[in-house]
Design a protein around this motif. Structure first.
Motif, PDB file in Angstrom:
ATOM      1  N   ARG A  82      -3.555 -20.959  18.966  1.00 60.14           N
ATOM      2  CA  ARG A  82      -2.390 -20.387  18.301  1.00 60.14           C
ATOM      3  C   ARG A  82      -1.115 -20.790  19.036  1.00 60.14           C
ATOM      4  N   VAL A  83      -0.112 -21.161  18.259  1.00 57.24           N
ATOM      5  CA  VAL A  83       1.153 -21.678  18.793  1.00 57.24           C
ATOM      6  C   VAL A  83       2.291 -20.757  18.364  1.00 57.24           C
ATOM      7  N   CYS A  84       3.192 -20.516  19.284  1.00 64.69           N
ATOM      8  CA  CYS A  84       4.342 -19.645  19.062  1.00 64.69           C
ATOM      9  C   CYS A  84       5.391 -20.317  18.174  1.00 64.69           C
ATOM     10  N   ASN A  85       5.710 -19.684  17.054  1.00 62.90           N
ATOM     11  CA  ASN A  85       6.737 -20.212  16.165  1.00 62.90           C
ATOM     12  C   ASN A  85       8.121 -20.145  16.811  1.00 62.90           C
ATOM     13  N   ASN A  86       8.382 -19.125  17.614  1.00 59.61           N
ATOM     14  CA  ASN A  86       9.673 -19.037  18.309  1.00 59.61           C
ATOM     15  C   ASN A  86       9.908 -20.279  19.161  1.00 59.61           C
ATOM     16  N   THR A  87       8.849 -20.748  19.822  1.00 62.81           N
ATOM     17  CA  THR A  87       8.957 -21.961  20.641  1.00 62.81           C
ATOM     18  C   THR A  87       9.244 -23.177  19.774  1.00 62.81           C
ATOM     19  N   LEU A  88       8.524 -23.288  18.667  1.00 61.35           N
ATOM     20  CA  LEU A  88       8.751 -24.431  17.773  1.00 61.35           C
ATOM     21  C   LEU A  88      10.205 -24.462  17.315  1.00 61.35           C
ATOM     22  N   GLU A  89      10.722 -23.321  16.902  1.00 60.46           N
ATOM     23  CA  GLU A  89      12.105 -23.263  16.423  1.00 60.46           C
ATOM     24  C   GLU A  89      13.108 -23.535  17.546  1.00 60.46           C
ATOM     25  N   ALA A  90      12.899 -22.934  18.705  1.00 61.96           N
ATOM     26  CA  ALA A  90      13.835 -23.117  19.832  1.00 61.96           C
ATOM     27  C   ALA A  90      13.872 -24.561  20.309  1.00 61.96           C
ATOM     28  N   ARG A  91      12.737 -25.255  20.205  1.00 60.55           N
ATOM     29  CA  ARG A  91      12.653 -26.634  20.681  1.00 60.55           C
ATOM     30  C   ARG A  91      12.788 -27.649  19.546  1.00 60.55           C
ATOM     31  N   ASN A  92      13.056 -27.183  18.350  1.00 59.53           N
ATOM     32  CA  ASN A  92      13.195 -28.064  17.180  1.00 59.53           C
ATOM     33  C   ASN A  92      11.989 -28.984  17.002  1.00 59.53           C
ATOM     34  N   ILE A  93      10.814 -28.389  17.098  1.00 57.53           N
ATOM     35  CA  ILE A  93       9.572 -29.137  16.911  1.00 57.53           C
ATOM     36  C   ILE A  93       9.042 -28.831  15.515  1.00 57.53           C
ATOM     37  N   SER A  94       8.772 -29.883  14.773  1.00 61.36           N
ATOM     38  CA  SER A  94       8.239 -29.733  13.431  1.00 61.36           C
ATOM     39  C   SER A  94       6.784 -29.264  13.488  1.00 61.36           C
ATOM     40  N   LYS A  95       6.430 -28.411  12.545  1.00 66.31           N
ATOM     41  CA  LYS A  95       5.057 -27.941  12.446  1.00 66.31           C
ATOM     42  C   LYS A  95       4.099 -29.099  12.187  1.00 66.31           C
ATOM     43  N   LYS A  96       4.619 -30.156  11.613  1.00 66.32           N
ATOM     44  CA  LYS A  96       3.803 -31.340  11.319  1.00 66.32           C
ATOM     45  C   LYS A  96       3.358 -32.059  12.586  1.00 66.32           C
ATOM     46  N   GLN A  97       4.017 -31.793  13.723  1.00 63.79           N
ATOM     47  CA  GLN A  97       3.676 -32.446  14.981  1.00 63.79           C
ATOM     48  C   GLN A  97       2.482 -31.793  15.685  1.00 63.79           C
ATOM     49  N   LEU A  98       2.043 -30.630  15.175  1.00 61.24           N
ATOM     50  CA  LEU A  98       0.926 -29.928  15.794  1.00 61.24           C
ATOM     51  C   LEU A  98      -0.408 -30.552  15.404  1.00 61.24           C
ATOM     52  N   LEU A  99      -1.376 -30.444  16.311  1.00 56.63           N
ATOM     53  CA  LEU A  99      -2.741 -30.837  15.969  1.00 56.63           C
ATOM     54  C   LEU A  99      -3.231 -29.941  14.836  1.00 56.63           C
ATOM     55  N   PRO A 100      -4.102 -30.454  13.978  1.00 53.49           N
ATOM     56  CA  PRO A 100      -4.570 -29.653  12.843  1.00 53.49           C
ATOM     57  C   PRO A 100      -5.342 -28.398  13.258  1.00 53.49           C
ATOM     58  N   GLU A 101      -5.864 -28.359  14.469  1.00 57.61           N
ATOM     59  CA  GLU A 101      -6.628 -27.200  14.942  1.00 57.61           C
ATOM     60  C   GLU A 101      -5.731 -26.021  15.305  1.00 57.61           C
ATOM     61  N   ALA A 102      -4.441 -26.264  15.433  1.00 59.48           N
ATOM     62  CA  ALA A 102      -3.505 -25.211  15.850  1.00 59.48           C
ATOM     63  C   ALA A 102      -2.982 -24.436  14.654  1.00 59.48           C
ATOM     64  N   THR A 103      -2.860 -23.134  14.826  1.00 61.63           N
ATOM     65  CA  THR A 103      -2.221 -22.294  13.826  1.00 61.63           C
ATOM     66  C   THR A 103      -0.989 -21.653  14.455  1.00 61.63           C
TER      67      THR A 103
END
Length: 138
Positions: A94-115
């Motif tokens: 599981r990956v923190c959405n707050n981190t994705l947003e703060a770091r401007n990381i697209s959800k598409k960059q995550l491995l498919p195993e991550a939610t």
């Protein structure tokens, strides 16, 4: 009197047997990907020792980096293979959405195993308090 004692012993035995059957649930908390290789090895060892354990890996901050596409450890080995193997053993990532947003990381960059979860730290707390997960910080 003997019957009551027998029933008490039988009850105590059934309670003890039920406790022995309690599901093992563990949350691994990763907030620094420099520890990811060791953490993944620990999780693999944990699964080998307790194949029925329910394991959730919660990441936030720099801890999400090993779950990004093309991420490699310090020796150049990709993380995706071990993540996929663990996911195949029902380990959840599981990956923190707050981190994705703060770091401007697209959800598409995550491995498919991550939610994605709304907050990594809130997820760690929720798993412990509401679902009774043991906490491990590699």
């Amino acid at each position: 009197m003997i019957r009551a004692a027998f029933l008490l012993v039988l009850f105590a035995f059934s309670v003890a047997a039920g406790a022995a059957q309690k599901e093992e649930k563990v949350v691994y908390h990763i907030n620094d990907s420099t520890n990811a290789t060791v953490a993944l090895q620990n999780i693999r060892n944990h699964m080998n020792a307790s194949p029925k354990a329910k394991i959730v890996v919660v990441t936030h901050g720099p801890g999400i980096d090993f779950l990004l596409e093309d991420a490699k450890d310090k020796n150049g080995n990709p993380y995706d293979i071990m993540v996929q193997q663990l996911a195949d053993s029902n380990v959840q990532f599981r990956v923190c959405n707050n981190t994705l947003e703060a770091r401007n990381i697209s959800k598409k960059q995550l491995l498919p195993e991550a939610t994605i979860v709304p907050s990594g730290v809130a997820e760690v707390s929720r798993l412990q308090v509401q679902e009774g997960y043991a906490y491990i910080k590699p």
